[in-house]
Design an enzyme around this catalytic site. Sequence first.
Site, PDB file in Angstrom:
ATOM      1  N   ARG A  94      93.920  42.480  39.672  1.00  9.92           N
ATOM      2  CA  ARG A  94      93.861  41.250  40.444  1.00  9.92           C
ATOM      3  C   ARG A  94      92.481  41.177  41.084  1.00  9.92           C
ATOM      4  O   ARG A  94      92.141  41.952  41.974  1.00  9.92           O
ATOM      5  CB  ARG A  94      94.954  41.252  41.510  1.00  9.92           C
ATOM      6  CG  ARG A  94      94.933  40.065  42.472  1.00  9.92           C
ATOM      7  CD  ARG A  94      95.214  38.761  41.778  1.00  9.92           C
ATOM      8  NE  ARG A  94      95.497  37.702  42.750  1.00  9.92           N
ATOM      9  CZ  ARG A  94      95.344  36.413  42.507  1.00  9.92           C
ATOM     10  NH1 ARG A  94      94.884  36.022  41.323  1.00  9.92           N
ATOM     11  NH2 ARG A  94      95.630  35.514  43.424  1.00  9.92           N
ATOM     12  N   GLY A  95      91.657  40.256  40.598  1.00 11.37           N
ATOM     13  CA  GLY A  95      90.264  40.199  41.010  1.00 11.37           C
ATOM     14  C   GLY A  95      90.056  40.089  42.507  1.00 11.37           C
ATOM     15  O   GLY A  95      89.180  40.740  43.075  1.00 11.37           O
ATOM     16  N   GLU A  96      90.840  39.255  43.164  1.00 15.46           N
ATOM     17  CA  GLU A  96      90.669  39.060  44.612  1.00 15.46           C
ATOM     18  C   GLU A  96      90.874  40.351  45.388  1.00 15.46           C
ATOM     19  O   GLU A  96      90.301  40.533  46.460  1.00 15.46           O
ATOM     20  CB  GLU A  96      91.649  37.999  45.111  1.00 15.46           C
ATOM     21  CG  GLU A  96      91.385  36.603  44.567  1.00 15.46           C
ATOM     22  CD  GLU A  96      92.395  35.609  45.072  1.00 15.46           C
ATOM     23  OE1 GLU A  96      93.224  35.978  45.941  1.00 15.46           O
ATOM     24  OE2 GLU A  96      92.388  34.452  44.608  1.00 15.46           O
ATOM     25  N   ASP A  97      91.710  41.240  44.853  1.00 16.53           N
ATOM     26  CA  ASP A  97      92.035  42.473  45.571  1.00 16.53           C
ATOM     27  C   ASP A  97      91.046  43.600  45.306  1.00 16.53           C
ATOM     28  O   ASP A  97      90.668  44.337  46.224  1.00 16.53           O
ATOM     29  CB  ASP A  97      93.439  42.962  45.183  1.00 16.53           C
ATOM     30  CG  ASP A  97      94.546  42.068  45.705  1.00 16.53           C
ATOM     31  OD1 ASP A  97      94.251  41.181  46.519  1.00 16.53           O
ATOM     32  OD2 ASP A  97      95.702  42.262  45.282  1.00 16.53           O
ATOM     33  N   THR A  98      90.648  43.764  44.050  1.00 15.75           N
ATOM     34  CA  THR A  98      89.946  45.008  43.688  1.00 15.75           C
ATOM     35  C   THR A  98      88.676  44.842  42.866  1.00 15.75           C
ATOM     36  O   THR A  98      88.048  45.842  42.509  1.00 15.75           O
ATOM     37  CB  THR A  98      90.897  45.940  42.907  1.00 15.75           C
ATOM     38  OG1 THR A  98      91.195  45.345  41.622  1.00 15.75           O
ATOM     39  CG2 THR A  98      92.185  46.188  43.668  1.00 15.75           C
ATOM     40  N   ARG A  99      88.293  43.603  42.543  1.00 11.52           N
ATOM     41  CA  ARG A  99      87.135  43.425  41.665  1.00 11.52           C
ATOM     42  C   ARG A  99      85.883  44.122  42.202  1.00 11.52           C
ATOM     43  O   ARG A  99      85.159  44.797  41.463  1.00 11.52           O
ATOM     44  CB  ARG A  99      86.828  41.937  41.476  1.00 11.52           C
ATOM     45  CG  ARG A  99      85.651  41.681  40.551  1.00 11.52           C
ATOM     46  CD  ARG A  99      85.240  40.209  40.555  1.00 11.52           C
ATOM     47  NE  ARG A  99      86.360  39.326  40.299  1.00 11.52           N
ATOM     48  CZ  ARG A  99      86.852  39.067  39.091  1.00 11.52           C
ATOM     49  NH1 ARG A  99      86.317  39.654  38.027  1.00 11.52           N
ATOM     50  NH2 ARG A  99      87.879  38.261  38.938  1.00 11.52           N
ATOM     51  N   GLY A 104      94.724  29.176  35.835  1.00  5.45           N
ATOM     52  CA  GLY A 104      95.683  28.752  34.829  1.00  5.45           C
ATOM     53  C   GLY A 104      96.773  29.784  34.644  1.00  5.45           C
ATOM     54  O   GLY A 104      96.745  30.874  35.227  1.00  5.45           O
ATOM     55  N   GLU A 120      99.292  39.179  31.377  1.00  3.27           N
ATOM     56  CA  GLU A 120      98.566  40.332  30.839  1.00  3.27           C
ATOM     57  C   GLU A 120      99.486  41.534  30.747  1.00  3.27           C
ATOM     58  O   GLU A 120      99.507  42.253  29.746  1.00  3.27           O
ATOM     59  CB  GLU A 120      97.369  40.676  31.734  1.00  3.27           C
ATOM     60  CG  GLU A 120      96.137  39.845  31.512  1.00  3.27           C
ATOM     61  CD  GLU A 120      94.957  40.336  32.342  1.00  3.27           C
ATOM     62  OE1 GLU A 120      93.890  39.729  32.243  1.00  3.27           O
ATOM     63  OE2 GLU A 120      95.099  41.333  33.075  1.00  3.27           O
TER      64      GLU A 120
END
Length: 275
Positions: A27-32, A59, A93
Amino acid sequence: MAWSYSSSSSSFNNAPLEKHEVFISFRGEDTRNNFTSHLNGALKRLDIRTYIDNDLNSGDEIPTTLVRAIEEAKLSVIVFSKNYAVSKWCLEELMKILEIKKMKGQIVVPVFYDVDPSDVRNQRGSYAEAFAKHENNFEGKIKVQEWRNGLLEAANYAGWDCNVNRTELALVEEIAVDVLNKINGVYVGDLDQQIGKYEELAKLQFQFHESTTRLVDLNNYNATVKRITELKMERSLRLLRLSPDMLSHLENSSNNNNLVPLTEKKKKKKKLFLF
């Protein structure tokens, strides 16, 4: 989400990309910009090719490029974080990863970052909140239940709990080594660095010996060549996963095709230094 060759980077647009070995779902917002980037760096330091998507996705359906990336990976790392289940993209995913595991035996490694594994497994806490919204806003109740089942399945695989008492640096390094072993990989980067340095040293020693013709300088050069040969043999053993006793019949032969130690007798006839 996943490329170690960033999908948003233009520097690789015209270059052929090596096939990746590991897909990272996160999850990009959390761990990117923290854990996932650190984990990706640790994997790359072991020469593990990763697919990590650095685009900001939106999407509900994942594109065919990501579907193909999941299908082609040997192993998928799923970084479960507090808001992983908020994203329908992440959940899709996850379902694709589990599908490929069933079809092709892909290895799945769950990592629980800043979230209790039991919350993921049983959809409690932030995961309960996420699914409450999915059920209110999503007409496909069967799909929501599939996501629940997928989380339960993935969270039951052997993985890594980041809540244990250790530094993040140590943790990502341990996970990277675990992934390397699972994909049957072998790391030789440390030996390559040593070999490169010794080869540069040997060139300098050879040039110095030509200018002095002293026996001591010749001996120094030959000692360096011998060390390079030993390191190359060790590199070969790592890559072949052979124990030394399996190559005992080669003890008295040279493993190096390019480096030939000079002798005082031949040095006047052979001036060319080969690597």
